[in-house]
Design an enzyme around this catalytic site. Structure first.
Site, mmCIF file in Angstrom:
data_model
loop_
_atom_site.group_PDB
_atom_site.id
_atom_site.type_symbol
_atom_site.label_atom_id
_atom_site.label_comp_id
_atom_site.label_asym_id
_atom_site.label_seq_id
_atom_site.Cartn_x
_atom_site.Cartn_y
_atom_site.Cartn_z
ATOM 1 N N HIS A 99 0.858 -1.186 0.000
ATOM 2 C CA HIS A 99 0.000 0.000 0.000
ATOM 3 C C HIS A 99 0.890 1.229 0.000
ATOM 4 O O HIS A 99 2.025 1.212 0.472
ATOM 5 C CB HIS A 99 -0.933 0.008 1.217
ATOM 6 C CG HIS A 99 -0.216 -0.181 2.521
ATOM 7 N ND1 HIS A 99 0.226 -1.406 2.938
ATOM 8 C CD2 HIS A 99 0.139 0.700 3.481
ATOM 9 C CE1 HIS A 99 0.828 -1.280 4.112
ATOM 10 N NE2 HIS A 99 0.799 -0.007 4.463
ATOM 11 N N HIS A 101 1.058 5.070 1.305
ATOM 12 C CA HIS A 101 0.518 6.149 2.137
ATOM 13 C C HIS A 101 0.599 7.448 1.350
ATOM 14 O O HIS A 101 1.626 7.749 0.726
ATOM 15 C CB HIS A 101 1.350 6.312 3.414
ATOM 16 C CG HIS A 101 1.316 5.146 4.343
ATOM 17 N ND1 HIS A 101 0.457 5.071 5.414
ATOM 18 C CD2 HIS A 101 2.026 3.992 4.360
ATOM 19 C CE1 HIS A 101 0.663 3.922 6.060
ATOM 20 N NE2 HIS A 101 1.611 3.249 5.438
HETATM 21 P P1 5GP Z 1 2.003 0.166 7.418
HETATM 22 O O1 5GP Z 1 2.412 0.355 8.849
HETATM 23 O O2 5GP Z 1 1.874 -1.308 7.086
HETATM 24 O O3 5GP Z 1 2.841 0.911 6.440
HETATM 25 O O4 5GP Z 1 0.585 0.838 7.282
HETATM 26 C C1 5GP Z 1 -0.615 0.207 7.572
HETATM 27 C C2 5GP Z 1 -1.634 1.291 7.741
HETATM 28 O O5 5GP Z 1 -2.915 0.722 7.673
HETATM 29 C C3 5GP Z 1 -1.536 2.005 9.091
HETATM 30 O O6 5GP Z 1 -1.299 3.395 8.865
HETATM 31 C C4 5GP Z 1 -2.887 1.748 9.726
HETATM 32 O O7 5GP Z 1 -3.378 2.863 10.445
HETATM 33 C C5 5GP Z 1 -3.756 1.399 8.548
HETATM 34 N N1 5GP Z 1 -4.843 0.474 8.850
HETATM 35 C C6 5GP Z 1 -4.747 -0.685 9.540
HETATM 36 N N2 5GP Z 1 -5.947 -1.296 9.605
HETATM 37 C C7 5GP Z 1 -6.822 -0.494 8.937
HETATM 38 C C8 5GP Z 1 -8.220 -0.587 8.675
HETATM 39 O O8 5GP Z 1 -8.920 -1.537 9.045
HETATM 40 N N3 5GP Z 1 -8.778 0.425 7.949
HETATM 41 C C9 5GP Z 1 -8.035 1.481 7.511
HETATM 42 N N4 5GP Z 1 -8.684 2.422 6.815
HETATM 43 N N5 5GP Z 1 -6.718 1.603 7.750
HETATM 44 C C10 5GP Z 1 -6.123 0.627 8.456
#
Ligand code: 5GP
Ligand code: ZN
Length: 120
Positions: A99, A101
């Protein structure tokens, strides 16, 4: 992948309003925003991160980013935005479905300020 939260969101098993959707991606708001506007661009195809991305997936991701860039003003990001994609433990990746950001909605920090041990 049934145990992947983003696959479950894409499948509609977990409700999450989509700001944009096409056959290749969704755009949703991050549940824990780190900026006034914090979006997640999520390709529909499951793969863990850019290090485990095929050439075809890379091409699709590039197209998704181009699509997003054309829509950004409509999401309130006409002033600009920052994109980040975490890979692995040092980057604190928590969801192993690639994903992007997208952060904006205000003037962001000039430095990346990502290390807890570096002075602000
Ligand atoms: P990572 O830390 O893997 O780069 O980012 C994962 C992101 O997914 C985090 O910023 C977290 O807040 C977001 N996230 C996790 N679970 C959910 C969810 O159920 N819905 C949404 N909209 N965001 C989520
Ligand atoms: Zn997934």
């Amino acid at each position: 992948m049934s145990d992947c939260i983003f696959c479950r969101i894409i499948a509609g098993e977990i409700p999450s309003p989509r700001l944009y959707e096409d056959e290749k991606m969704i755009v949703i708001r991050d549940i824990n925003p780190q900026a006034p506007m914090h979006l997640l661009l999520i390709p529909k195809e499951h793969y863990p991160n850019i290090a485990e991305m095929t050439a075809k997936q890379a091409t699709t991701l590039a197209r998704c980013l181009r699509t997003f860039a054309k829509l950004a003003d409509g999401f309130g990001l006409s002033g600009g935005f920052r994109i980040i994609s975490n890979k692995g433990a040092d980057a604190c990746q928590t969801v192993n479905h690639l994903h992007i950001h997208i952060l904006g909605g205000e003037k962001l920090s000039e430095n990346m300020n990502c290390s807890p041990d570096l002075p602000i």
